[in-house]
Design an enzyme around this catalytic site. Structure first.
Site, short mmCIF file in Angstrom:
data_model
loop_
_atom_site.label_atom_id
_atom_site.label_comp_id
_atom_site.label_asym_id
_atom_site.label_seq_id
_atom_site.Cartn_x
_atom_site.Cartn_y
_atom_site.Cartn_z
N GLY A 48 21.89 -17.34 7.12
CA GLY A 48 22.31 -17.20 8.52
C GLY A 48 22.05 -15.77 8.98
O GLY A 48 22.92 -15.12 9.56
N THR A 51 21.00 -13.75 13.52
CA THR A 51 21.80 -13.37 14.70
C THR A 51 23.23 -13.04 14.23
O THR A 51 23.59 -13.29 13.09
CB THR A 51 21.88 -14.51 15.76
OG1 THR A 51 22.42 -15.68 15.12
CG2 THR A 51 20.54 -14.84 16.36
N PHE A 74 17.46 -20.53 10.82
CA PHE A 74 16.79 -21.66 11.46
C PHE A 74 16.46 -21.24 12.88
O PHE A 74 17.31 -21.25 13.75
CB PHE A 74 17.74 -22.87 11.47
CG PHE A 74 17.05 -24.20 11.41
CD1 PHE A 74 15.68 -24.31 11.30
CD2 PHE A 74 17.80 -25.37 11.43
CE1 PHE A 74 15.05 -25.56 11.24
CE2 PHE A 74 17.19 -26.63 11.37
CZ PHE A 74 15.82 -26.71 11.26
N LEU A 139 26.50 -18.98 8.20
CA LEU A 139 25.93 -20.05 9.04
C LEU A 139 26.92 -20.45 10.13
O LEU A 139 28.12 -20.51 9.91
CB LEU A 139 25.65 -21.30 8.22
CG LEU A 139 24.51 -21.26 7.20
CD1 LEU A 139 24.32 -22.64 6.60
CD2 LEU A 139 23.23 -20.77 7.84
N TYR A 225 37.53 -17.02 10.79
CA TYR A 225 38.23 -16.50 11.97
C TYR A 225 39.62 -17.10 12.01
O TYR A 225 39.83 -18.24 11.58
CB TYR A 225 37.45 -16.84 13.26
CG TYR A 225 38.12 -16.29 14.49
CD1 TYR A 225 38.22 -14.90 14.69
CD2 TYR A 225 38.70 -17.13 15.44
CE1 TYR A 225 38.87 -14.38 15.80
CE2 TYR A 225 39.35 -16.61 16.56
CZ TYR A 225 39.43 -15.23 16.73
OH TYR A 225 40.09 -14.72 17.83
N TYR A 235 41.41 -23.69 18.17
CA TYR A 235 40.62 -23.07 17.11
C TYR A 235 41.26 -23.29 15.74
O TYR A 235 40.94 -24.24 15.04
CB TYR A 235 40.34 -21.57 17.38
CG TYR A 235 39.24 -21.09 16.47
CD1 TYR A 235 37.92 -21.09 16.88
CD2 TYR A 235 39.51 -20.76 15.14
CE1 TYR A 235 36.89 -20.76 16.01
CE2 TYR A 235 38.49 -20.41 14.26
CZ TYR A 235 37.20 -20.41 14.70
OH TYR A 235 36.20 -20.09 13.82
P1 NAD Z 1 25.44 -17.05 15.09
O1 NAD Z 1 25.22 -18.28 15.89
O2 NAD Z 1 25.14 -15.74 15.72
O3 NAD Z 1 24.59 -17.10 13.73
C1 NAD Z 1 24.35 -18.29 13.05
C2 NAD Z 1 23.24 -18.12 12.04
O4 NAD Z 1 23.10 -19.36 11.31
C3 NAD Z 1 21.85 -17.85 12.64
O5 NAD Z 1 21.16 -16.95 11.80
C4 NAD Z 1 21.17 -19.22 12.59
O6 NAD Z 1 19.77 -19.17 12.52
C5 NAD Z 1 21.75 -19.75 11.31
N1 NAD Z 1 21.70 -21.20 11.18
C6 NAD Z 1 22.33 -22.15 11.92
N2 NAD Z 1 22.04 -23.38 11.46
C7 NAD Z 1 21.22 -23.21 10.38
C8 NAD Z 1 20.59 -24.08 9.47
N3 NAD Z 1 20.76 -25.41 9.52
N4 NAD Z 1 19.81 -23.55 8.51
C9 NAD Z 1 19.61 -22.21 8.41
N5 NAD Z 1 20.20 -21.34 9.23
C10 NAD Z 1 20.99 -21.83 10.21
O7 NAD Z 1 26.94 -17.13 14.58
P2 NAD Z 1 28.03 -16.04 14.19
O8 NAD Z 1 29.01 -15.97 15.30
O9 NAD Z 1 27.42 -14.80 13.64
O10 NAD Z 1 28.77 -16.85 13.04
C11 NAD Z 1 28.55 -16.64 11.67
C12 NAD Z 1 29.86 -16.92 10.93
O11 NAD Z 1 30.85 -16.00 11.37
C13 NAD Z 1 30.41 -18.32 11.20
O12 NAD Z 1 30.99 -18.83 10.02
C14 NAD Z 1 31.50 -18.05 12.23
O13 NAD Z 1 32.51 -19.03 12.23
C15 NAD Z 1 32.01 -16.71 11.72
N6 NAD Z 1 32.80 -15.95 12.70
C16 NAD Z 1 32.40 -15.81 14.00
C17 NAD Z 1 33.21 -15.13 14.89
C18 NAD Z 1 32.80 -14.95 16.34
O14 NAD Z 1 33.66 -14.62 17.16
N7 NAD Z 1 31.55 -15.12 16.68
C19 NAD Z 1 34.40 -14.53 14.46
C20 NAD Z 1 34.75 -14.65 13.13
C21 NAD Z 1 33.95 -15.38 12.25
NA NA Z 2 25.20 -14.99 11.59
#
Ligand code: NAD
Ligand code: NA
Length: 397
Positions: A48, A51, A74, A139, A225, A235
């Site tokens: 992942g 981004t 992806f 992811l 989170y 959530y």
């Molecule tokens: P994001 O959407 O920015 O990143 C997701 C990543 O997963 C990307 O690199 C994407 O290409 C990849 N991805 C998605 N489906 C895929 C697949 N089938 N195969 C390969 N790669 C795949 O998301 P994010 O916000 O950075 O979230 C990442 C983690 O952090 C998650 O577990 C999320 O719950 C957690 N998180 C997010 C927040 C928030 O506020 N955004 C807060 C705390 C925790």
């Molecule tokens: Na990510």
């Protein structure tokens, strides 16, 4: 071509390569502005990686402790006249910078949930790095095809048990309205756990361990989170929360399996931030716009890169014991959850309506962060001119 934003709800269909590149360069410069992370990771797999928190983890590893990185993601490559996705351009920019700095960086673009991509990644690590000492699992996906059953599971963001009614904002228009979300069925809960729970993380680690690509003392971290009472019905106590409970329980299972190689599995609880994943969740954008306002006023606002830099330097690689909460989780959401910060957000929440939000919330900050995700409205980038959309990822395998 000239690339303009084409927004549909909470996604943008286009991305700007130069804007994405500038975002990545800004994150790299932030890491370079900090001192090197002593004893930081050396060989890293980020699942992942293109981004959000995963990209920030890759950048922090590479430019914080000169790590070799493999990124799995992806993303959509560009076609003539059709820009690629933001994560594609982010990775192209990251690898260009990493390679110029003499760092190893390669990528695999495909479905991380599949056996095929796991095997391909393991083969690459074997060939080029031998073993890795850090595996970041970051992811965020709305669906997962189970590699063993072939069943396609879709996740939902719903409350459990009862209808949830609260305020939400359309962050494009600033209109605050009431939203009611019906509770999930048992099947929807189970599907959400299939997608965003810990099974896939466990599969990655099992397969990597069996292939002997995990170094002695390996660390693996996945992101979770929690958030405040305001959002918990949708959530943390909703479908996605069940998946996070499962992810967190999986950390203990993985931890046990890594004991014989002195490895460790950890959850890091991160702060609420504008990412492609979080902008799709109702109520959260309103919460984030109020939270940003309060945290910016207090001088404690962070983006993904600041969060992950602090996670690495002050928690994971602090040279001593890794501090955790009573449930064994690393907390980097500590500033978000500060009682004084939450008390202020609670007060603002009561007042939040379409009229008040413009002054009491940081909707402008939310919107610009959202546009920035796709490389738009990035300071220093010239828009409205011809750019080459066919930017390639140099380390793509
Ligand atoms: P994001 O959407 O920015 O990143 C997701 C990543 O997963 C990307 O690199 C994407 O290409 C990849 N991805 C998605 N489906 C895929 C697949 N089938 N195969 C390969 N790669 C795949 O998301 P994010 O916000 O950075 O979230 C990442 C983690 O952090 C998650 O577990 C999320 O719950 C957690 N998180 C997010 C927040 C928030 O506020 N955004 C807060 C705390 C925790
Ligand atoms: Na990510």
């Amino acid at each position: 071509m000239i690339i303009e934003p084409r927004i549909r709800g909470f996604i943008c269909l286009t991305s700007h390569p130069q804007g994405c590149e500038q975002n990545v360069i800004n994150q790299i410069n932030y890491i370079k502005s900090k001192k090197a992370i002593d004893g930081g990771p050396v060989k890293v797999l980020v699942i992942g990686a293109s981004t959000g928190f995963g990209l920030a983890s890759r950048i922090t590893s590479a430019f914080g402790s000169d790590a070799s990185t493999v990124g799995v993601y992806f993303e959509k490559p560009p076609a003539p006249g059709k820009p690629g996705s933001a994560g594609w351009y982010n990775t192209a920019a990251f690898e260009k910078q990493a390679h110029e700095a003499g760092l190893y960086a390669k990528s695999i673009n495909g479905d991380a949930f599949s056996d095929e991509i796991k095997a391909k990644t393991i083969a690459l690590i074997k060939k080029d790095l031998g073993q890795v000492d850090l595996v970041v699992y970051s992811l965020a996906s709305p669906r997962r095809t189970h590699p063993k059953t072939g069943v396609a599971h879709n996740s939902v963001i719903k409350p459990i048990g009862e209808v949830f009614t609260n305020k939400t904002v359309d962050f494009h228009t600033g209109v605050v309205s009431e939203i009611s979300i019906n509770p999930a069925t048992e099947e929807e809960i189970a599907n959400t756990v299939e997608v965003m729970g810990g099974e896939d993380w466990g599969m990655w680690i099992d397969e990597m361990k069996a292939a002997n690509v995990l170094a002695n003392g390996v660390l693996t971290v996945a992101y979770s989170y929690i958030g405040p009472a305001l959002t918990e019905k949708v959530y943390r106590k909703g479908t996605i929360g069940r998946a996070k409970d499962h992810l967190e329980a999986t950390a203990f299972e993985i931890n046990d399996k890594l004991k014989d190689i002195d490895g460790k599995a950890l959850i890091s609880v991160n702060k609420a931030l504008v990412t492609q994943a979080s902008s799709a969740i109702p109520v959260i954008p309103l919460y984030i716009s109020l939270l940003y306002k309060v945290m910016k006023e207090e001088g404690i606002h962070e983006g993904c890169i600041e969060q992950i830099q602090r996670l690495f330097e002050q928690r994971l690689y602090n040279g001593g014991t890794i501090p955790t909460d009573e449930k064994g989780r690393v907390r980097i959401d500590d500033w978000e959850m500060r009682p004084d910060v939450q008390a202020k957000v609670d007060e603002l929440w009561k007042e939040a309506d379409t009229e008040a939000l413009a002054s009491i919330g940081d909707l402008a900050g939310y919107r610009s962060d959202f546009m920035n995700l796709f490389g738009f409205e990035v300071p220093g980038v010239t828009y409205g001119i011809e750019v080459d959309e066919m930017v390639q990822v140099s380390g793509l395998v």
